[in-house]
Motif scaffolding. Structure first.
Motif, PDB file in Angstrom:
ATOM      1  N   GLU A  96       0.835  -1.194   0.000  1.00  0.00           N
ATOM      2  CA  GLU A  96       0.000   0.000   0.000  1.00  0.00           C
ATOM      3  C   GLU A  96       0.872   1.247   0.000  1.00  0.00           C
ATOM      4  O   GLU A  96       1.929   1.266   0.617  1.00  0.00           O
ATOM      5  N   GLY A  97       0.396   2.262  -0.676  1.00  0.00           N
ATOM      6  CA  GLY A  97       1.043   3.563  -0.649  1.00  0.00           C
ATOM      7  C   GLY A  97       0.033   4.601  -0.188  1.00  0.00           C
ATOM      8  O   GLY A  97      -1.177   4.437  -0.396  1.00  0.00           O
ATOM      9  N   THR A  98       0.536   5.622   0.446  1.00  0.00           N
ATOM     10  CA  THR A  98      -0.341   6.701   0.909  1.00  0.00           C
ATOM     11  C   THR A  98       0.338   8.036   0.706  1.00  0.00           C
ATOM     12  O   THR A  98       1.563   8.127   0.633  1.00  0.00           O
ATOM     13  N   ALA A  99      -0.471   9.049   0.629  1.00  0.00           N
ATOM     14  CA  ALA A  99       0.010  10.430   0.575  1.00  0.00           C
ATOM     15  C   ALA A  99      -1.090  11.307   1.145  1.00  0.00           C
ATOM     16  O   ALA A  99      -2.243  10.880   1.243  1.00  0.00           O
ATOM     17  N   LYS A 100      -0.733  12.517   1.518  1.00  0.00           N
ATOM     18  CA  LYS A 100      -1.700  13.426   2.133  1.00  0.00           C
ATOM     19  C   LYS A 100      -1.407  14.844   1.664  1.00  0.00           C
ATOM     20  O   LYS A 100      -0.262  15.228   1.471  1.00  0.00           O
ATOM     21  N   ALA A 101      -2.468  15.615   1.485  1.00  0.00           N
ATOM     22  CA  ALA A 101      -2.355  17.044   1.150  1.00  0.00           C
ATOM     23  C   ALA A 101      -3.461  17.781   1.893  1.00  0.00           C
ATOM     24  O   ALA A 101      -4.494  17.206   2.222  1.00  0.00           O
ATOM     25  N   ARG A 102      -3.249  19.052   2.137  1.00  0.00           N
ATOM     26  CA  ARG A 102      -4.234  19.860   2.859  1.00  0.00           C
ATOM     27  C   ARG A 102      -4.752  20.954   1.952  1.00  0.00           C
ATOM     28  O   ARG A 102      -3.987  21.589   1.219  1.00  0.00           O
ATOM     29  N   LEU A 103      -6.052  21.185   1.992  1.00  0.00           N
ATOM     30  CA  LEU A 103      -6.688  22.239   1.235  1.00  0.00           C
ATOM     31  C   LEU A 103      -7.336  23.200   2.215  1.00  0.00           C
ATOM     32  O   LEU A 103      -8.115  22.791   3.084  1.00  0.00           O
TER      33      LEU A 103
END
Length: 106
Positions: A96-103
């Motif tokens: 599994e891969g994950t990433a995160k960003a904030r808006l």
């Protein structure tokens, strides 16, 4: 876990349509390629991808071997409130891969 690069605005107005692009570094081996000695390279491609915005799924894709190495995915969603976009993907080796960003929504 694969590395990724996310391109999207940091801020948006409430109700605005936001464009997201994510590049995932992954070889996307089809299983058809052969080594110099003739041995087949094992298939390993990302097959599932999803993005959640403040816990609600806003995009989902099922990928196939027709996708090139280091796939770039592009999608749009409507900004509602300030929050996180959580990206998740799974490949044929069950990695599994994950990433995160904030808006930030003004």
């Amino acid at each position: 876990m694969a590395l990724s690069r996310i391109q999207m605005p940091r801020e948006a107005r409430r109700g605005e349509v936001v464009e997201v692009r994510i590049l995932i570094q992954h070889p996307m081996e089809t299983g058809f390629r052969r080594e110099a000695d003739g041995a087949r390279v094992a298939r390993n491609a990302i097959h599932s991808f999803a993005c959640r915005y403040n816990g609600a799924e806003v995009f989902r894709a099922t990928l196939s071997t027709g996708i090139a190495a280091n796939p770039v995915l592009r999608f749009f969603f409507r900004a509602g409130e300030t929050g996180d976009l959580d990206f998740w993907w799974l490949d044929d080796d069950n990695i599994e891969g994950t990433a995160k960003a904030r808006l930030v929504v003004a």
